[in-house]
Every structure is written in C-alpha cells, then in structure tokens.
Design an enzyme around this catalytic site. Structure first.
Site, PDB file in Angstrom:
ATOM      1  N   ASP A  43       6.673   9.326  -7.577  1.00 35.71           N
ATOM      2  CA  ASP A  43       5.651   8.297  -7.720  1.00 35.71           C
ATOM      3  C   ASP A  43       6.204   7.167  -8.584  1.00 35.71           C
ATOM      4  O   ASP A  43       7.405   6.892  -8.551  1.00 35.71           O
ATOM      5  CB  ASP A  43       4.382   8.908  -8.331  1.00 35.71           C
ATOM      6  CG  ASP A  43       3.098   8.274  -7.818  1.00 35.71           C
ATOM      7  OD1 ASP A  43       2.861   7.097  -8.166  1.00 35.71           O
ATOM      8  OD2 ASP A  43       2.343   8.943  -7.097  1.00 35.71           O
ATOM      9  N   HIS A  73      -0.241   4.662 -11.432  1.00 32.52           N
ATOM     10  CA  HIS A  73      -0.543   5.559 -10.322  1.00 32.52           C
ATOM     11  C   HIS A  73       0.027   6.957 -10.551  1.00 32.52           C
ATOM     12  O   HIS A  73      -0.668   7.975 -10.403  1.00 32.52           O
ATOM     13  CB  HIS A  73      -0.006   4.957  -9.022  1.00 32.52           C
ATOM     14  CG  HIS A  73      -0.446   5.654  -7.780  1.00 32.52           C
ATOM     15  ND1 HIS A  73       0.234   6.734  -7.255  1.00 32.52           N
ATOM     16  CD2 HIS A  73      -1.484   5.422  -6.927  1.00 32.52           C
ATOM     17  CE1 HIS A  73      -0.359   7.133  -6.138  1.00 32.52           C
ATOM     18  NE2 HIS A  73      -1.404   6.359  -5.926  1.00 32.52           N
ATOM     19  N   ASN A 164      -4.720   5.819   3.634  1.00 34.89           N
ATOM     20  CA  ASN A 164      -5.993   5.158   3.330  1.00 34.89           C
ATOM     21  C   ASN A 164      -6.365   4.103   4.370  1.00 34.89           C
ATOM     22  O   ASN A 164      -7.015   3.118   4.057  1.00 34.89           O
ATOM     23  CB  ASN A 164      -5.930   4.495   1.950  1.00 34.89           C
ATOM     24  CG  ASN A 164      -5.701   5.499   0.843  1.00 34.89           C
ATOM     25  OD1 ASN A 164      -6.035   6.668   0.969  1.00 34.89           O
ATOM     26  ND2 ASN A 164      -5.117   5.039  -0.257  1.00 34.89           N
ATOM     27  N   SER A 231      -4.304   9.512  -2.249  1.00 38.01           N
ATOM     28  CA  SER A 231      -3.359   9.747  -3.344  1.00 38.01           C
ATOM     29  C   SER A 231      -3.943  10.687  -4.379  1.00 38.01           C
ATOM     30  O   SER A 231      -3.220  11.460  -5.023  1.00 38.01           O
ATOM     31  CB  SER A 231      -3.000   8.419  -4.033  1.00 38.01           C
ATOM     32  OG  SER A 231      -2.117   7.659  -3.271  1.00 38.01           O
TER      33      SER A 231
END
Length: 348
Positions: A43, A73, A164, A231
């Site tokens: 990430d 994130h 998404n 996520s």
C-alpha cells in the site's frame, strides 16, 4: 473513496460495527488474535501510530527508502487488520498479527507496476503468510498475474479489493485486477445493513463480502479516520485469515481459503453470486478454543512434523505444506536434510 476524520481519542474499541459484524470479539475471547501470522500490506506504507506495531517492511517507490506512510490509506488498512487491543482507539480483526509495511504507493496513493511487483517479490522472499492488496487497476498484466500466482504457489494467501467502480444496479463485471486473477481472493463491500456498498464492483470472481462503508481505523499523525471502499473490506478478510492461520497452522493457503467459506452468511441470490460471492464472512462459535496446555511448535519442529506427515501420505497438499515450513528455516543441516527428502517425494 469517501473520507471523514476523527481527531479525538476513540474509546470502547469493540463497539465499532465492523469488528462486531465479523464476530471478532468472540474469537479473541477464545484465544485467537492472529498471533504469529505475518501480513504484508502492499500500500502507501504504514505511519507511526500508538495503535500499531510494525514488524518491518520496505519501500519500493523511487523517491524514498522509508516505508512510512505519507498518504494515509495504508495506515488505515493496517489498522483494520491489526490495530492493537489496548482499550483505546480502534482494534483490528487480528490484533496480534505481525504487520509488514510494503510501501509501493506514493503520497497520492498511486503505484507503478514495477513498485507493485517488487513489493510482491519482497513478500515472497520474506516468507509472508498473507498479502493484502487494497488497490486495483483495469489493466490486465501478464507480469502481475505471474507475480500473484507465484506468491500463491509459495503458500501465501493473496487478498485484494474487488474495486469501487460498481454501477447503481450492481450488474456486470466491473472488477479490477489483481482481484480478477484466480489465485487472488476478491473482496466486495457491504454497509451496516449488510447490503452492497453502492460503489462496490461486481463480477463472478467476487469471493467474499466484508464491511466496507464508514469504517473507523488508524490514520496519519496518530489520528483516526472513517473511510469507505472495497479497500476497507479487504483487510477484514485478511484479518480473518490471519486468525484462521493461527488456529490451523498446518493447513495450506488453499485449505484456509476454502475453510473461510464455512464462515459465511449467504446474502443476495442463493449460493455464490457476483455481488457478495460466497457471502458475508463472520466467525462462529464453531472455532474452538486451543487446549490450555498447547504450546506453539518451533519452526524446526513444525517443519519436521510436516515433513514426516508428507512422507507418510505422499499428498501434494502435505508436501507443499512441508515445503512452506522448510523454506522458513535458516540454512543448516536440518534444512538441507528435510529439503532432500521433499525433493525425493516430489518425484512420486
């Protein structure tokens, strides 16, 4: 991705809807917290936080050698997996799992194919048990496909966000790579009513559904934030697999992946579907507590035990499990002796 922030100290960590929804407190009370499971979070890195213990990591981006998060994130994802059970803030599904920060995304949350591939290779070389990939792309890549397949063949569980880009009707194949690859567990998102998050991508490769709307977790500057997205759903599944790995250390990654199907509540169309996969993943009372006298085997003893089992059964599954254990041993006579036995078994 929707973001809202909470900069105040957060208390009553077990009251958060997502950890309760997957029955995490039930399992902690049985003694399962993901202890000993190594999780690589590929990430934007993981930032320093009082709720997080980071065991190590690497940066594969080209502008820093630090795996410290400069986006937020990755820190949020890490907290969902393994925020500490310390009575404040949030708590992860597997609060005692070992977190490894693989910084493959920059300060804007973007990564390159090269940085991702280097991150996966690092996870393989450092014998991770699980790789969490809360990101996706519409572009198929032979190199990425080969990388996740290689990780899976090495015994690593690979978990990724479905995407998404879902439409209002929840129809069609709107999923991202690497979640579309067979070696990867694809995760979709649901809200507190256990209905699909309006953004959640759909497709036949969706495997499990997990909380992904208004999820509280750790964030930059020792703060907390609420984020939404597949996520956020992905690390819930990663945390559950970390707990199952602790409970069933002798099971292979393929066996643990299949086992998780037995901890699902069917949603939507009966059976596996393109919105919720096999269903919403949650623990049940059936996960028994370990015997009080049980002591974890050393890596050497575990490798010896698994090699002996493989010699008796000649099962490919058992041989692969033994090979995974032998791979984690330091160089030496014992490792060489067991490797020789496994090399012979592979020819049967």
């Amino acid at each position: 991705m929707k973001k809202s922030y909470n900069t105040k100290a957060v208390s009553k960590e077990e009251s958060w809807w997502d950890t309760k929804a997957v029955n995490a407190p039930l399992i902690w009370n049985k003694g399962y917290t993901g202890k000993g499971t190594k999780v690589a979070v590929i990430d934007s890195g993981i930032g320093p936080h009082s709720d997080l213990n980071v065991a190590g990591g690497i940066s594969t981006v080209d502008y820093t050698t630090s795996y410290k998060d400069d986006n937020g994130h990755g820190t949020h994802v890490a907290g969902i997996i393994a925020a500490r059970h310390n009575g404040i803030g949030t708590v992860g599904v597997a609060p005692d799992a070992e977190l490894y920060a693989v910084k493959a995304m920059d300060q804007d949350g973007n990564g390159t194919l090269e940085s991702i591939l280097k991150g996966i290779d690092w996870a393989i070389q450092n014998h991770m048990n699980i790789i969490n990939m809360s990101f996706g792309t519409k572009d198929d890549s032979k190199l990425l496909h080969e990388a996740v397949d290689s990780a899976f063949k090495k015994g690593i569980l690979v978990v990724a966000a479905a995407g998404n880009e879902g439409n209002a009707a929840g129809t069609g194949n709107t999923m991202d790579y690497p979640a579309l690859y067979d070696s990867v567990i694809a995760v979709s998102a649901v809200d507190q009513k256990y209905t699909r998050g309006s953004f959640s991508s759909t497709g036949s490769k969706v495997e499990f559904a997990a909380p992904g709307v208004d999820i509280p977790s750790t964030y930059l500057n020792n703060q907390y934030a609420y984020l939404s997205g597949t996520s956020m759903a992905t690390p819930h599944i990663t945390g559950m697999l970390a707990v199952l790995k602790q409970h069933y250390p002798l099971k292979t990654n393929a066996e643990l992946r299949q086992l998780l199907q037995s901890y699902t509540t069917d949603l939507g169309t009966a059976g596996r579907d393109s919105i919720y996969g096999y269903g919403f993943a949650r623990f049940s009372q059936e996960l028994s507590a370990p015997p009080v006298s049980q002591k974890p085997l050393s890596k050497l003893d575990l490798a010896k035990k698994l090699t002996s089992i493989a010699e008796n059964t000649l099962s490919k599954t058992d041989i692969n499990a033994a090979q995974q254990a032998v791979n984690q041993l330091p160089r030496g006579y014992d490792k060489n002796a067991m490797q020789y036995k496994l090399n012979v078994l592979k020819y049967f």
